[in-house]
Write a protein that holds these residues in place. Structure first.
Motif, mmCIF file in Angstrom:
data_model
loop_
_atom_site.group_PDB
_atom_site.id
_atom_site.type_symbol
_atom_site.label_atom_id
_atom_site.label_comp_id
_atom_site.label_asym_id
_atom_site.label_seq_id
_atom_site.Cartn_x
_atom_site.Cartn_y
_atom_site.Cartn_z
ATOM 1 N N LYS A 116 -6.712 6.346 1.180
ATOM 2 C CA LYS A 116 -5.774 5.495 0.456
ATOM 3 C C LYS A 116 -6.301 4.058 0.380
ATOM 4 C CE LYS A 116 -2.550 8.485 -0.529
ATOM 5 N NZ LYS A 116 -2.231 8.807 -1.950
ATOM 6 N N VAL A 117 -6.956 3.606 1.444
ATOM 7 C CA VAL A 117 -7.544 2.269 1.436
ATOM 8 C C VAL A 117 -8.589 2.173 0.326
ATOM 9 C CG1 VAL A 117 -9.013 0.657 2.717
ATOM 10 C CG2 VAL A 117 -7.100 1.791 3.870
ATOM 11 N N ALA A 118 -9.495 3.159 0.262
ATOM 12 C CA ALA A 118 -10.542 3.148 -0.755
ATOM 13 C C ALA A 118 -9.954 3.230 -2.154
ATOM 14 C CB ALA A 118 -11.515 4.298 -0.518
ATOM 15 N N MET A 119 -8.919 4.054 -2.319
ATOM 16 C CA MET A 119 -8.269 4.170 -3.623
ATOM 17 C C MET A 119 -7.595 2.857 -4.024
ATOM 18 S SD MET A 119 -6.761 7.961 -2.832
ATOM 19 C CE MET A 119 -5.569 8.038 -4.159
ATOM 20 N N LEU A 120 -6.994 2.181 -3.051
ATOM 21 C CA LEU A 120 -6.325 0.920 -3.358
ATOM 22 C C LEU A 120 -7.348 -0.162 -3.721
ATOM 23 C CD1 LEU A 120 -3.688 -0.610 -3.622
ATOM 24 C CD2 LEU A 120 -3.802 -1.159 -1.177
ATOM 25 N N ILE A 144 -0.377 4.636 -3.095
ATOM 26 C CA ILE A 144 -0.023 4.912 -1.694
ATOM 27 C C ILE A 144 0.913 6.099 -1.569
ATOM 28 C CG2 ILE A 144 1.093 3.931 0.345
ATOM 29 C CD1 ILE A 144 -0.080 1.224 -0.493
ATOM 30 N N GLN A 145 1.910 6.182 -2.420
ATOM 31 C CA GLN A 145 2.789 7.344 -2.526
ATOM 32 C C GLN A 145 3.400 7.748 -1.188
ATOM 33 O OE1 GLN A 145 0.112 9.973 -4.630
ATOM 34 N NE2 GLN A 145 0.586 9.054 -6.594
ATOM 35 N N ALA A 146 3.057 8.913 -0.662
ATOM 36 C CA ALA A 146 3.720 9.430 0.537
ATOM 37 C C ALA A 146 3.433 8.610 1.787
ATOM 38 C CB ALA A 146 3.303 10.886 0.767
ATOM 39 N N TYR A 147 2.470 7.688 1.716
ATOM 40 C CA TYR A 147 2.099 6.896 2.884
ATOM 41 C C TYR A 147 2.717 5.493 2.823
ATOM 42 C CZ TYR A 147 -1.126 10.531 4.302
ATOM 43 O OH TYR A 147 -1.652 11.715 4.728
ATOM 44 N N LYS A 148 3.896 5.390 2.204
ATOM 45 C CA LYS A 148 4.517 4.081 2.038
ATOM 46 C C LYS A 148 4.830 3.399 3.369
ATOM 47 C CE LYS A 148 9.185 6.038 1.460
ATOM 48 N NZ LYS A 148 10.331 6.140 0.530
ATOM 49 N N ASN A 149 5.041 4.181 4.435
ATOM 50 C CA ASN A 149 5.288 3.562 5.747
ATOM 51 C C ASN A 149 4.056 2.851 6.293
ATOM 52 O OD1 ASN A 149 7.932 4.473 5.762
ATOM 53 N ND2 ASN A 149 7.460 6.346 6.900
ATOM 54 N N HIS A 150 2.893 3.122 5.699
ATOM 55 C CA HIS A 150 1.639 2.485 6.126
ATOM 56 C C HIS A 150 1.170 1.463 5.088
ATOM 57 C CE1 HIS A 150 0.980 5.347 9.460
ATOM 58 N NE2 HIS A 150 1.549 6.204 8.653
ATOM 59 N N PHE A 151 2.082 1.009 4.233
ATOM 60 C CA PHE A 151 1.697 0.106 3.138
ATOM 61 C C PHE A 151 0.954 -1.130 3.648
ATOM 62 C CE2 PHE A 151 2.795 -3.782 0.769
ATOM 63 C CZ PHE A 151 2.129 -3.518 -0.416
ATOM 64 N N HIS A 152 1.512 -1.809 4.637
ATOM 65 C CA HIS A 152 0.921 -3.064 5.099
ATOM 66 C C HIS A 152 -0.456 -2.831 5.725
ATOM 67 C CE1 HIS A 152 4.412 -5.476 4.135
ATOM 68 N NE2 HIS A 152 5.189 -4.603 4.747
ATOM 69 N N GLU A 153 -0.622 -1.753 6.450
ATOM 70 C CA GLU A 153 -1.934 -1.437 7.036
ATOM 71 C C GLU A 153 -2.958 -1.144 5.942
ATOM 72 O OE1 GLU A 153 -4.101 1.965 9.830
ATOM 73 O OE2 GLU A 153 -1.951 2.110 9.374
ATOM 74 N N ILE A 154 -2.564 -0.345 4.956
ATOM 75 C CA ILE A 154 -3.481 0.020 3.871
ATOM 76 C C ILE A 154 -3.854 -1.201 3.050
ATOM 77 C CG2 ILE A 154 -3.675 1.363 1.737
ATOM 78 C CD1 ILE A 154 -1.852 3.479 3.101
ATOM 79 N N LEU A 155 -2.865 -2.048 2.734
ATOM 80 C CA LEU A 155 -3.141 -3.253 1.961
ATOM 81 C C LEU A 155 -4.035 -4.203 2.746
ATOM 82 C CD1 LEU A 155 -2.690 -5.003 -0.542
ATOM 83 C CD2 LEU A 155 -0.616 -5.894 0.558
ATOM 84 N N ARG A 156 -3.783 -4.335 4.054
ATOM 85 C CA ARG A 156 -4.588 -5.239 4.878
ATOM 86 C C ARG A 156 -6.049 -4.790 4.893
ATOM 87 N NH1 ARG A 156 -6.124 -4.493 9.874
ATOM 88 N NH2 ARG A 156 -4.531 -2.884 10.255
ATOM 89 N N LYS A 157 -6.298 -3.496 5.061
ATOM 90 C CA LYS A 157 -7.670 -2.995 5.103
ATOM 91 C C LYS A 157 -8.345 -3.097 3.743
ATOM 92 C CE LYS A 157 -7.174 0.164 9.031
ATOM 93 N NZ LYS A 157 -7.299 1.565 9.487
ATOM 94 N N ALA A 158 -7.607 -2.801 2.682
ATOM 95 C CA ALA A 158 -8.173 -2.914 1.343
ATOM 96 C C ALA A 158 -8.518 -4.373 1.041
ATOM 97 C CB ALA A 158 -7.187 -2.374 0.310
ATOM 98 N N SER A 159 -7.648 -5.291 1.452
ATOM 99 C CA SER A 159 -7.897 -6.724 1.233
ATOM 100 C C SER A 159 -9.144 -7.170 1.979
ATOM 101 C CB SER A 159 -6.684 -7.541 1.693
ATOM 102 O OG SER A 159 -5.510 -7.170 0.988
ATOM 103 N N TYR A 160 -9.319 -6.665 3.196
ATOM 104 C CA TYR A 160 -10.497 -7.008 4.009
ATOM 105 C C TYR A 160 -11.776 -6.559 3.303
ATOM 106 C CZ TYR A 160 -13.664 -6.938 8.085
ATOM 107 O OH TYR A 160 -14.715 -7.129 8.938
ATOM 108 N N ASN A 161 -11.791 -5.318 2.798
ATOM 109 C CA ASN A 161 -12.972 -4.806 2.110
ATOM 110 C C ASN A 161 -13.273 -5.612 0.851
ATOM 111 O OD1 ASN A 161 -13.176 -2.851 4.040
ATOM 112 N ND2 ASN A 161 -12.439 -1.179 2.779
ATOM 113 N N ILE A 162 -12.233 -5.917 0.074
ATOM 114 C CA ILE A 162 -12.421 -6.656 -1.166
ATOM 115 C C ILE A 162 -12.947 -8.066 -0.884
ATOM 116 C CG2 ILE A 162 -11.149 -7.756 -3.057
ATOM 117 C CD1 ILE A 162 -9.455 -5.237 -3.233
ATOM 118 N N GLU A 163 -12.460 -8.666 0.192
ATOM 119 C CA GLU A 163 -12.918 -10.012 0.533
ATOM 120 C C GLU A 163 -14.387 -10.013 0.929
ATOM 121 O OE1 GLU A 163 -11.888 -13.758 3.517
ATOM 122 O OE2 GLU A 163 -10.805 -11.863 3.726
#
Length: 349
Positions: A116-120, A144-163
């Protein structure tokens, strides 16, 4: 066929095309709902993505290469393991490896989150290239879909990679509506030059090179720069799908745009070459911002590099004094102009 039924069929076809685009964007793992939300929804829909037609050059599918999903994560990991200065000399300790003892269920759950991180990452880059707003609702629904409870974790990791890879910061600009934007780390028109609107932003690589130069005494030999880039899997003469041919990018493109200076080391025989910051780098970023980038790579804070932190603070103070002097000069000039105008009006004819 009745007109109303034709309209319904056209709308259904548009939704089908949107779902196909979304599957192309986030990969086959995504489960795309058969019916999208109502068009009256406040968050943008993929129905709004422009379609190709004989008179345009807008592609039907996103320009973001499919390999972004795996390569950005790999590249970010390589960057995070890069030591800019083997001697901030031991000012930053190595991070311990995570424990490998995980049961099968937990491992599967973790791998799905990483997917999900890579997809985001891919989704955010697509929205950035299309200059479209990014909302939390869109990210939840489309990625994110079914993993909405992990939204902040997924967004944080995706943001880190993009940065780290692309030099873009993910910022929430409207907390009430949960609207996000991607902001280039360089202050001025970097997107038009460094990225040239033809591919992925290259600011991350530029910030990495600027970091090497700063931590090597504000000038870095070609060998020192490539030693760091090689750790990231970036080699001179070996084409990289994100950065193109890296040597050309560093020694020609960035130099032409005045982000880097590339010159012969004085009195070197045989000739050796070094990199320095160019005038645009000095104008569009600062030593403190570059040090913050380096610190994030090492998962620490700028003050963990005391020597460089002190130099960056001095640079900030000098910049502040220069800005104050420029404002004072502008104010004095305006005041003198006003006095001259008043004097000219007060003279008797």
């Amino acid at each position: 066929m009745p007109r109303g039924q034709k309209s319904k069929l056209r709308a259904r076809e548009k939704r089908r095309q949107a779902r196909e685009q979304l599957k192309d964007l986030v990969g086959a793992q995504a489960t795309v709902p058969e019916e999208e939300e109502s068009p009256s929804s406040s968050s943008p829909s993929f129905e709004d993505v422009p379609q190709s037609s004989p008179g345009t050059e807008t592609p039907r599918n996103p320009k973001v290469p499919g390999r972004v999903r795996s390569t950005t994560t790999t590249t970010a990991a390589a960057v995070s393991n890069t030591r800019f200065d083997e001697g901030a000399n031991n000012q930053v300790e190595e991070r311990p490896n995570a424990s490998q003892a995980q049961d099968t269920t937990k491992h599967w759950h973790r791998s799905r989150i990483e997917e999900k991180v890579a997809m985001l990452v891919r989704y955010l880059l697509y929205k950035y290239q299309m200059k479209e707003p990014i909302t939390k609702a869109d990210m939840l629904r489309n990625v994110i879909q079914a993993y909405k409870n992990h939204f902040h974790e997924i967004l944080r990791k995706a943001s880190y990679n993009i940065e780290l890879v692309f030099g873009l910061d993910v910022k929430e600009v409207d907390p009430n509506k949960n609207i996000y934007v991607l902001v280039n780390k360089l202050e001025l028109g970097c997107d038009l030059r460094v990225n040239d609107n033809r591919g992925m932003p290259k600011t991350g690589l530029l910030m990495t090179v600027l970091g090497v130069i700063f931590t090597k005494g504000n000038r870095a030999t070609e060998e020192e720069v490539w030693k760091v880039l090689n750790m990231m899997g970036i080699y001179a003469g070996r084409n990289n799908f994100i950065f193109g041919e890296p040597r050309k990018l560093l020694t020609q493109d960035f130099v032409k745009e005045n982000y880097l200076e590339y010159r012969q080391v004085p009195n070197s025989d045989p000739p050796r070459y070094e990199f320095l910051w160019g005038p645009r780098a000095h104008a569009e970023t600062s030593k403190m911002k570059v040090l913050e980038f380096v610190a994030k790579i090492h998962d620490t804070v700028p003050s963990a590099f005391p020597t460089y932190y002190a130099e960056a603070l001095r640079d900030e103070e000098e910049r502040a004094r220069a800005r104050a002097a420029a404002r004072a000069a502008a104010t004095a000039k305006a005041s003198a102009h006003s006095r001259a105008m008043a004097s000219s009006f007060s003279r008797p004819k």
